[in-house]
Write a protein that holds these residues in place. Sequence first.
Motif, PDB file in Angstrom:
ATOM      1  N   PHE A 130      -7.586  -0.366  -5.677  1.00  0.00           N
ATOM      2  CA  PHE A 130      -8.252  -0.114  -4.110  1.00  0.00           C
ATOM      3  C   PHE A 130      -9.339  -1.364  -3.923  1.00  0.00           C
ATOM      4  O   PHE A 130     -10.222  -1.608  -4.827  1.00  0.00           O
ATOM      5  CB  PHE A 130      -8.932   1.030  -4.400  1.00  0.00           C
ATOM      6  CG  PHE A 130      -8.247   2.506  -4.637  1.00  0.00           C
ATOM      7  CD1 PHE A 130      -7.505   2.927  -3.494  1.00  0.00           C
ATOM      8  CD2 PHE A 130      -7.821   2.635  -6.139  1.00  0.00           C
ATOM      9  CE1 PHE A 130      -6.439   3.934  -3.872  1.00  0.00           C
ATOM     10  CE2 PHE A 130      -7.069   3.761  -6.115  1.00  0.00           C
ATOM     11  CZ  PHE A 130      -6.339   4.399  -5.177  1.00  0.00           C
ATOM     12  N   VAL A 132      -1.784   0.507  -9.477  1.00  0.00           N
ATOM     13  CA  VAL A 132      -2.518   0.769  -7.977  1.00  0.00           C
ATOM     14  C   VAL A 132      -4.267   0.417  -8.226  1.00  0.00           C
ATOM     15  O   VAL A 132      -4.616   0.737  -9.018  1.00  0.00           O
ATOM     16  CB  VAL A 132      -2.409   2.168  -7.864  1.00  0.00           C
ATOM     17  CG1 VAL A 132      -3.152   2.722  -6.403  1.00  0.00           C
ATOM     18  CG2 VAL A 132      -1.058   2.639  -7.754  1.00  0.00           C
ATOM     19  N   VAL A 174      -7.451   2.819 -10.536  1.00  0.00           N
ATOM     20  CA  VAL A 174      -7.273   4.286 -10.256  1.00  0.00           C
ATOM     21  C   VAL A 174      -8.402   4.953 -10.959  1.00  0.00           C
ATOM     22  O   VAL A 174      -8.568   6.032 -10.440  1.00  0.00           O
ATOM     23  CB  VAL A 174      -5.759   4.793 -10.578  1.00  0.00           C
ATOM     24  CG1 VAL A 174      -4.958   4.094  -9.478  1.00  0.00           C
ATOM     25  CG2 VAL A 174      -5.554   4.502 -12.088  1.00  0.00           C
ATOM     26  N   ASP A 199       0.864  -1.295  -0.046  1.00  0.00           N
ATOM     27  CA  ASP A 199      -0.093   0.016   0.026  1.00  0.00           C
ATOM     28  C   ASP A 199       0.901   1.308   0.075  1.00  0.00           C
ATOM     29  O   ASP A 199       0.301   2.316  -0.068  1.00  0.00           O
ATOM     30  CB  ASP A 199      -1.123   0.074   1.369  1.00  0.00           C
ATOM     31  CG  ASP A 199      -0.184   0.446   2.491  1.00  0.00           C
ATOM     32  OD1 ASP A 199       1.051   0.391   2.598  1.00  0.00           O
ATOM     33  OD2 ASP A 199      -0.882   0.264   3.643  1.00  0.00           O
ATOM     34  N   CYS A 242      -8.472  -0.327   1.261  1.00  0.00           N
ATOM     35  CA  CYS A 242      -7.082  -0.208   1.389  1.00  0.00           C
ATOM     36  C   CYS A 242      -6.446  -0.222   0.221  1.00  0.00           C
ATOM     37  O   CYS A 242      -7.040  -0.597  -1.049  1.00  0.00           O
ATOM     38  CB  CYS A 242      -6.292  -1.381   2.157  1.00  0.00           C
ATOM     39  SG  CYS A 242      -6.514  -2.907   1.348  1.00  0.00           S
ATOM     40  N   LYS A 243      -5.317   0.549  -0.253  1.00  0.00           N
ATOM     41  CA  LYS A 243      -4.720   0.697  -1.482  1.00  0.00           C
ATOM     42  C   LYS A 243      -3.828  -0.584  -1.771  1.00  0.00           C
ATOM     43  O   LYS A 243      -2.976  -0.866  -0.887  1.00  0.00           O
ATOM     44  CB  LYS A 243      -3.870   2.009  -1.562  1.00  0.00           C
ATOM     45  CG  LYS A 243      -3.249   2.183  -2.839  1.00  0.00           C
ATOM     46  CD  LYS A 243      -2.790   3.716  -2.880  1.00  0.00           C
ATOM     47  CE  LYS A 243      -1.599   3.708  -2.213  1.00  0.00           C
ATOM     48  NZ  LYS A 243      -0.693   5.162  -2.289  1.00  0.00           N
TER      49      LYS A 243
END
Length: 113
Positions: free
Chosen positions: A95, A93, A57, A6, A107-108
């Motif tokens: 999520f 990325v 994203v 993350d 959380c990422k």
Amino acid sequence: SLTVGDGTNTDDTTGTVVLLTQPGNFYALVANAMDGEVQIRYGVPVKTQAEILLYNVNGQLVRRLMSEELSVGEHSISWNLKDDKGLPVSPGVYFLHLRASEGHAACKVVIAR
């Protein structure tokens, strides 16, 4: 190699990424990224209908990992790093969202290959 993180709360000795939580709250964390699979642990403080969704994203749904009634406590699910069409996700990325009518957690997750 595969790295899942993350970007902030990474324990370099275990490769575990943790979303900081308080007891009695909804939480989700990603752990043990090995062999093309990610183990996701999550918990709920009450019996509830919940789902775990993965977004990119751009806010587009990439994968619905789970949608079911959960008992109180910690649970886990594996993610094979594929989208809803069965295709491998691109590095980048994402999520992770745990959603229930009583609460949520997010959380990422960073995927690097």
